[in-house]
Design a protein around this motif. Structure first.
Motif, mmCIF file in Angstrom:
data_model
loop_
_atom_site.group_PDB
_atom_site.id
_atom_site.type_symbol
_atom_site.label_atom_id
_atom_site.label_comp_id
_atom_site.label_asym_id
_atom_site.label_seq_id
_atom_site.Cartn_x
_atom_site.Cartn_y
_atom_site.Cartn_z
ATOM 1 N N SER A 190 4.317 6.394 -4.947
ATOM 2 C CA SER A 190 3.098 5.773 -5.432
ATOM 3 C C SER A 190 2.561 6.477 -6.680
ATOM 4 C CB SER A 190 2.063 5.793 -4.312
ATOM 5 O OG SER A 190 1.161 4.765 -4.469
ATOM 6 N N LEU A 191 2.639 7.803 -6.645
ATOM 7 C CA LEU A 191 2.097 8.556 -7.781
ATOM 8 C C LEU A 191 2.925 8.397 -9.047
ATOM 9 C CD1 LEU A 191 0.829 11.912 -6.247
ATOM 10 C CD2 LEU A 191 -0.499 9.938 -7.030
ATOM 11 N N THR A 192 4.152 7.927 -8.902
ATOM 12 C CA THR A 192 4.963 7.753 -10.099
ATOM 13 C C THR A 192 4.964 6.300 -10.582
ATOM 14 O OG1 THR A 192 6.856 7.690 -8.613
ATOM 15 C CG2 THR A 192 6.497 9.746 -9.772
ATOM 16 N N LEU A 193 4.095 5.477 -9.995
ATOM 17 C CA LEU A 193 3.937 4.103 -10.488
ATOM 18 C C LEU A 193 3.107 4.127 -11.769
ATOM 19 C CD1 LEU A 193 3.015 2.225 -7.164
ATOM 20 C CD2 LEU A 193 5.127 1.922 -8.466
ATOM 21 N N LEU A 200 -6.129 7.281 -8.533
ATOM 22 C CA LEU A 200 -6.656 8.581 -8.114
ATOM 23 C C LEU A 200 -8.092 8.739 -8.565
ATOM 24 C CD1 LEU A 200 -3.635 10.962 -8.750
ATOM 25 C CD2 LEU A 200 -4.403 9.917 -6.614
ATOM 26 N N GLU A 201 -8.373 8.238 -9.762
ATOM 27 C CA GLU A 201 -9.730 8.331 -10.281
ATOM 28 C C GLU A 201 -10.692 7.527 -9.403
ATOM 29 O OE1 GLU A 201 -9.758 8.261 -14.647
ATOM 30 O OE2 GLU A 201 -11.644 7.144 -14.362
ATOM 31 N N MET A 264 -4.057 11.071 2.535
ATOM 32 C CA MET A 264 -2.708 10.715 2.087
ATOM 33 C C MET A 264 -2.577 9.196 1.979
ATOM 34 S SD MET A 264 -0.474 13.473 4.267
ATOM 35 C CE MET A 264 1.140 12.963 3.749
ATOM 36 N N ALA A 265 -3.146 8.482 2.956
ATOM 37 C CA ALA A 265 -3.082 7.014 2.902
ATOM 38 C C ALA A 265 -3.777 6.519 1.643
ATOM 39 C CB ALA A 265 -3.723 6.413 4.145
ATOM 40 N N GLY A 266 -4.925 7.129 1.314
ATOM 41 C CA GLY A 266 -5.648 6.750 0.111
ATOM 42 C C GLY A 266 -4.819 7.013 -1.133
ATOM 43 N N ILE A 267 -4.115 8.161 -1.119
ATOM 44 C CA ILE A 267 -3.314 8.532 -2.294
ATOM 45 C C ILE A 267 -2.096 7.611 -2.425
ATOM 46 C CG2 ILE A 267 -1.977 10.410 -3.379
ATOM 47 C CD1 ILE A 267 -3.919 12.369 -2.000
ATOM 48 N N ILE A 268 -1.675 7.035 -1.313
ATOM 49 C CA ILE A 268 -0.575 6.055 -1.392
ATOM 50 C C ILE A 268 -1.106 4.696 -1.883
ATOM 51 C CG2 ILE A 268 1.102 4.698 -0.039
ATOM 52 C CD1 ILE A 268 1.252 7.195 1.841
ATOM 53 N N ILE A 269 -2.228 4.269 -1.290
ATOM 54 C CA ILE A 269 -2.686 2.891 -1.529
ATOM 55 C C ILE A 269 -3.296 2.685 -2.926
ATOM 56 C CG2 ILE A 269 -4.323 1.085 -0.756
ATOM 57 C CD1 ILE A 269 -1.950 1.496 1.151
ATOM 58 N N PRO A 271 -3.244 4.209 -6.045
ATOM 59 C CA PRO A 271 -2.404 4.080 -7.240
ATOM 60 C C PRO A 271 -1.658 2.744 -7.244
ATOM 61 C CG PRO A 271 -2.190 6.269 -6.325
ATOM 62 C CD PRO A 271 -3.004 5.470 -5.343
ATOM 63 N N ALA A 272 -1.191 2.307 -6.058
ATOM 64 C CA ALA A 272 -0.469 1.034 -5.993
ATOM 65 C C ALA A 272 -1.400 -0.136 -6.292
ATOM 66 C CB ALA A 272 0.163 0.876 -4.617
ATOM 67 N N VAL A 273 -2.637 -0.060 -5.777
ATOM 68 C CA VAL A 273 -3.606 -1.125 -6.030
ATOM 69 C C VAL A 273 -3.792 -1.306 -7.537
ATOM 70 C CG1 VAL A 273 -6.073 -1.685 -5.892
ATOM 71 C CG2 VAL A 273 -4.852 -0.935 -3.847
ATOM 72 N N PHE A 274 -3.934 -0.174 -8.247
ATOM 73 C CA PHE A 274 -4.160 -0.273 -9.693
ATOM 74 C C PHE A 274 -2.884 -0.602 -10.452
ATOM 75 C CE2 PHE A 274 -8.069 1.465 -8.248
ATOM 76 C CZ PHE A 274 -9.008 0.980 -9.153
ATOM 77 N N ALA A 275 -1.753 -0.098 -9.960
ATOM 78 C CA ALA A 275 -0.490 -0.413 -10.633
ATOM 79 C C ALA A 275 -0.213 -1.918 -10.578
ATOM 80 C CB ALA A 275 0.657 0.360 -9.996
ATOM 81 N N TYR A 276 -0.539 -2.545 -9.457
ATOM 82 C CA TYR A 276 -0.259 -3.982 -9.319
ATOM 83 C C TYR A 276 -1.458 -4.854 -9.651
ATOM 84 C CZ TYR A 276 3.662 -1.981 -6.796
ATOM 85 O OH TYR A 276 4.761 -1.232 -6.467
ATOM 86 N N LYS A 277 -2.499 -4.230 -10.219
ATOM 87 C CA LYS A 277 -3.711 -4.964 -10.608
ATOM 88 C C LYS A 277 -4.287 -5.790 -9.456
ATOM 89 C CE LYS A 277 -2.753 -5.012 -15.525
ATOM 90 N NZ LYS A 277 -1.579 -4.142 -15.462
ATOM 91 N N LEU A 278 -4.377 -5.159 -8.288
ATOM 92 C CA LEU A 278 -4.999 -5.836 -7.143
ATOM 93 C C LEU A 278 -6.455 -5.398 -7.072
ATOM 94 C CD1 LEU A 278 -2.104 -5.062 -4.655
ATOM 95 C CD2 LEU A 278 -2.588 -7.295 -5.674
ATOM 96 N N ALA A 279 -7.237 -6.056 -6.189
ATOM 97 C CA ALA A 279 -8.635 -5.666 -6.070
ATOM 98 C C ALA A 279 -8.760 -4.618 -4.975
ATOM 99 C CB ALA A 279 -9.478 -6.886 -5.718
#
Ligand code: PHE
Length: 454
Positions: A190-193, A200-201, A264-269, A271-279
């Motif tokens: 997730s962090l490398t997306l 994270l911000e 950890m769940a937050g750190i996974i979710i 970055p992915a939310v922002f990488a895929y432009k989800l809400a």
């Protein structure tokens, strides 16, 4: 062993005890609920309030529940009766058991969604779909989610049927560490997306103006929910803990493990939310919409996805087991019903309660009570009212009724262990926890609105 005198089981190894208590705490609350409510409440500021609630209120109440349970060596009703004879404190048991039924009735539904994602992961059928449509198709369906929730209840029965030591302990101590490893792999992915930093911000940079009073109540309620506090789970588990176990260290370990998994769940979710432009505020479907995207980006993603949903399903089961255990221990000991009969009875009632919750996103989606679906209302009532009120009762009971000085020998294993934070613990349990819970409950306008007071 006669049915009239149920023999009390106990946890075998020290690691087994921690695994079972952490198994109860770690579950859908950490991985499904924490990210989506953090998303709905604006991120960083909510996280800080949540962490304060965990440290200031959750930890001392965890220690209180363990020591009350172990001191009494009984179910929740029996414990209050034994520790405060002749007083009406045992009525708290009614609230605790009601909370267990309420939580189970929707928790089994979410656990069912998780299980439904296992065959979907194995077959790879999600891969070509719009993830949000795929989730909607599942949860608005009438039969499939219902059947999965019944399967969850069935497996819970199977696990719990074999009793404390063999049932709960054996499974949790192998599977929880496995889940942890898988989450570490997911964090790396997730962090490398692209745009991971934005996620994270969102999670860590507080924007205080996004925090509302109801958000504060939600953070408090979720601290209780995530740690399985305020409804006697840890009291009941405490009653199975051997006298030699250090309850202070154990409370700290469970709290740290639970908080770590949520973070950890937050750190996974995110970055992915922002990488895929989800809400970030897309609600209860958040992990079902983001995670398949993360897995898709991984070599062997389908295998990881299958493994992840399987382990999360098991993490959910170690929580459902603890919910059932509160009620089963109450009725076997208070009503002298045989354990096996009690398990079937309790799970049977839970199965009925599951139905309206499961239909909340489909057939009953338009049937709103106080503006919420059955699912939404029961989750709100349990997490944001029953559990905080339960926590309030426990802190008042320890602080003012049996008093910290009488619990001290249990906490220190009869003076064998130091209790360095005794002063702080006493101050928190007597004043800070009850006052804070009371004020937050009152000021959460959402609560007052819901009942038409405001
Ligand atoms: N703590 C569990 C979770 O985070 C849920 C739960 C709440 C279990 C209350 C038992 C009691 O998923």
């Amino acid at each position: 062993m006669s049915n009239n005198l149920p023999k009390r089981d106990s946890f075998g190894s020290k690691f087994g005890v921690i695994a079972a208590a952490a198994g109860s705490a770690v579950g859908l609350g950490n991985i499904w609920k924490f990210p989506y409510i953090t998303g709905e409440n604006g991120g960083g500021a909510f996280l800080i309030i949540y962490l304060v609630c965990i440290a200031l209120i959750g930890l001392p109440i965890m220690l209180s529940e363990f020591s009350l349970g172990r001191k009494a060596n009984l179910n929740v009703f029996g414990a209050f009766k034994k520790l405060a004879p002749g007083k009406s404190w045992y009525w708290s048991g009614v609230l605790f058991n009601t909370a267990a039924f309420t939580i189970m009735s929707y928790y089994a539904v979410v656990a069912g969604w998780i299980f439904a994602y296992i065959p979907r992961s194995i077959s790879g059928s999600l891969a070509g779909q719009d993830f949000s449509e795929a989730f909607k198709a599942l949860n608005s369906n009438t039969w499939e989610p219902l059947i999965w929730s019944f399967i969850v209840l069935g497996i819970t029965t199977f696990f719990i049927y074999s009793g404390i030591k063999k049932g709960i302990e054996r499974y949790t101590k192998i599977l929880m560490p496995l889940l942890l490893i898988l989450m570490i792999i997911l964090i790396v992915r997730s962090l490398t997306l692209p745009n991971a930093v934005d996620g994270l911000e969102f999670l860590f940079a507080p924007e205080w103006d996004k925090l509302t009073p109801s958000g504060v109540l939600e953070a408090l309620g979720h601290a209780f929910f995530s740690l399985s506090l305020g409804m006697g789970v840890m009291m009941t588990y405490g009653s199975y803990i051997k006298k030699s176990v250090n309850l202070q260290t154990m409370s700290l370990q469970v709290v740290i493990a639970d908080t770590m998994i949520a973070l950890m769940a937050g750190i996974i979710i995110f970055p992915a939310v922002f990488a895929y432009k989800l809400a970030p505020d897309s609600g209860p479907g958040l992990i079902f919409v983001t995670l398949p995207g993360v897995f898709k980006e991984m070599p062997g993603g389908m295998i990881f996805q299958t493994l992840f949903f399987s382990l999360l399903g098991i993490a959910a089961l170690t929580s459902t087991m603890s919910l059932v255990e509160v009620v089963v221990s109450s009725i076997t000991e208070q009503l002298k019903i045989a354990r096996k009969k009690a398990v079937f009875l309790v799970v049977g009632v839970m199965a009925l309660l599951v139905i309206p919750n499961s239909l909340s996103y489909g057939l009953l989606a338009d049937n709103k009570i106080f503006g919420k679906t059955v699912f939404g209302l029961l989750d709100f009532m349990a997490s944001n009212i029953f559990l905080p009120v339960g926590g309030l009762l426990i802190s008042l009971f320890v602080g003012w009724v049996i008093k910290v000085k009488n619990l001290k020998s249990e906490i220190t294993n009869n003076g064998k262990l130091p209790f360095k934070w005794h002063g702080i613990y006493k101050f928190i349990i007597k004043y800070i926890a009850p006052v804070a819970i009371f004020i937050i409950l009152l000021y959460a306008t959402k609560l007052l609105e819901t009942f038409g007071v405001l």
